[in-house]
Write an enzyme that holds these catalytic residues in place. Structure first.
Site: not given
Ligand code: AMP
Length: 410
Positions: A27, A34, A101, A190, A219, A221, A250, A293, A343, A395
């Protein structure tokens, strides 16, 4: 290797034998890569992350099969050097395929495809729609091609899962030529995450199908999708990953006239406005503190007013979007939360569902509280109108599955 961890040939050999016919998943982002090497039975994996690419602090964080953590400094190293090092680290495991990805697949791709010259050219051409991501994705493909020309490579597009959306959901109310001649439409992103968690929810629920899920990938995003009988019918992201929900940095939806207003009133350039909407808005913009967050929740608990507003706005906008996306579903089985926030943040899930107060949703608070740190499970009360699930996204696993399928492997 700066970590100074030595591994003998025998250790490597016994490690390698548990990773049968692995697929390498890459990715490649704008400043990071990643990666995951996943065994055929999906039970064993090696993972890692190359980050800060192009900077003095560029490094690879690699976790071995035994859980050992290595850190390899590649000061100033860019994608090519990082990929070369990653491939060196993984070479001993004899991967049989590479799955990439790729963020934007445009209109042409509704499923994963094997890389050939045409596919690679398309990935590059679609830079116009994903300027930060598609060029990095193409670099990854070319780096593997250069070192392992015979290993089959597959691209798995973030947009592909949403190709089942009907025109009523994917068209913008704009002049037709913009769509027919310039491919201006909603694509959605996504996709591998929404596909993975909705399929998993359908597998673990006892409700009889076909199932109608709203999947909330929250997340850094964030996006939400209406999935019915395994197909995406509508989603919150559009032509680019900026549309829809409020995210870490964003803005999500704003008035389309904002650009012209800011240009006229503040003399901002289009590039400045684009950067502001993508990198300085969302949770970060409202809180003035962070895009994370956890930091904002802590500040809110200490009475920080802007942090409180950031959380309220985030939850209000997610709840409002989920309510509107429910219109796309012929049948509403439940909501599936995933992504770092979905999650882990018990209070965010609760607040989002409180926004949807006319839906007859009932939360089991104890079950909700237990769903953190990668746990999977349901948290609806017995008398809830719909089911509620937390499904940790994977993913990489989905990309490995789609890569094997595209190549006709088991
Ligand atoms: P992702 O992009 O899926 O890795 O999600 C990253 C985001 O998840 C972070 O920016 C955090 O805001 C959020 N997050 C991760 N863990 C927690 C947690 N325990 N509580 C609240 N938010 C979290």
């Amino acid at each position: 290797m700066s970590a100074g961890v030595s591994t003998t040939f025998d250790d490597k050999h016994s490690e390698a034998s548990t990773l049968t016919n692995p697929t390498l998943v890459l990715n490649c982002g704008s400043s990071s890569i990643k990666y995951a090497l996943i065994s055929e039975d999906e039970g064993t994996r090696i993972t890692g992350l190359a980050e800060n690419l192009g900077l003095d602090t560029a490094r690879i964080k690699h976790t071995t099969l035994n859980g050992e953590k290595l850190e390899i400094a590649i000061a100033g190293g860019r994608h090519e050097l990082a990929l070369q090092k990653i491939l060196e680290l993984l070479e001993q495991y004899h991967f049989i395929a590479v799955g990439h990805r790729v963020v934007h697949g445009g209109r042409e791709y509704s499923e994963a495809v094997r890389v050939d010259a045409h596919v690679l050219a398309e990935v590059k051409r679609l830079k116009v729609l994903a300027p930060l991501h598609n060029p990095a994705n193409a670099l990854g493909i070319e780096a593997v091609q250069a070192i392992y020309p015979d290993i089959p490579q597959v691209v798995v597009f973030d947009t592909a899962f949403h190709q089942t959306m009907p025109p009523v959901a994917f068209r913008y109310p704009l002049p037709k030529a913009l769509y027919s001649e310039h491919k201006i439409r909603r694509y959605g992103f996504h996709g591998t995450s929404h596909a993975y968690v909705s399929e998993r929810a359908s597998h673990i629920t006892s409700a009889t199908g076909p199932h109608g899920w709203l999947t909330a990938h929250l997340g850094n995003g964030c996006s939400a999708t209406a999935v019915y009988d395994g197909k995406s019918l509508d989603t919150s992201m559009g032509l680019t990953p900026l549309e829809g929900l409020m995210m870490g940095t964003r803005s999500g939806d704003v008035d389309p006239s904002l650009h012209i207003h800011l240009k006229r009133q503040l003399g901002m350039s289009l590039e400045e406005i684009d950067k502001m909407l993508n990198s300085e808005s969302g949770l970060l913009g409202i809180s003035g503190l962070s895009n994370d967050l956890r930091t904002i929740e802590q500040a809110a608990n200490e009475g920080h007013e802007d942090a409180k507003l950031a959380i309220e706005m985030f939850c209000y906008r997610v709840g409002k979007y989920l309510a509107s996306l429910s219109c796309a579903l012929p049948d509403f089985t439940g909501i599936v939360f995933t992504g770092g926030i979905g999650e882990n943040s018990v209070t965010t899930r609760t607040r989002i569902l409180e926004v949807m107060r006319h839906f007859g949703i009932k939360v089991d608070a104890d079950k909700n509280a237990g769903l953190v740190g990668g746990n999977e499970g349901s948290f609806h009360a017995d008398d809830s109108s719909i089911e509620l699930w937390v499904v940790p996204t994977d993913e990489e696993c989905r990309i490995a599955q789609e890569t094997r399928a595209a190549l006709g492997l088991k």
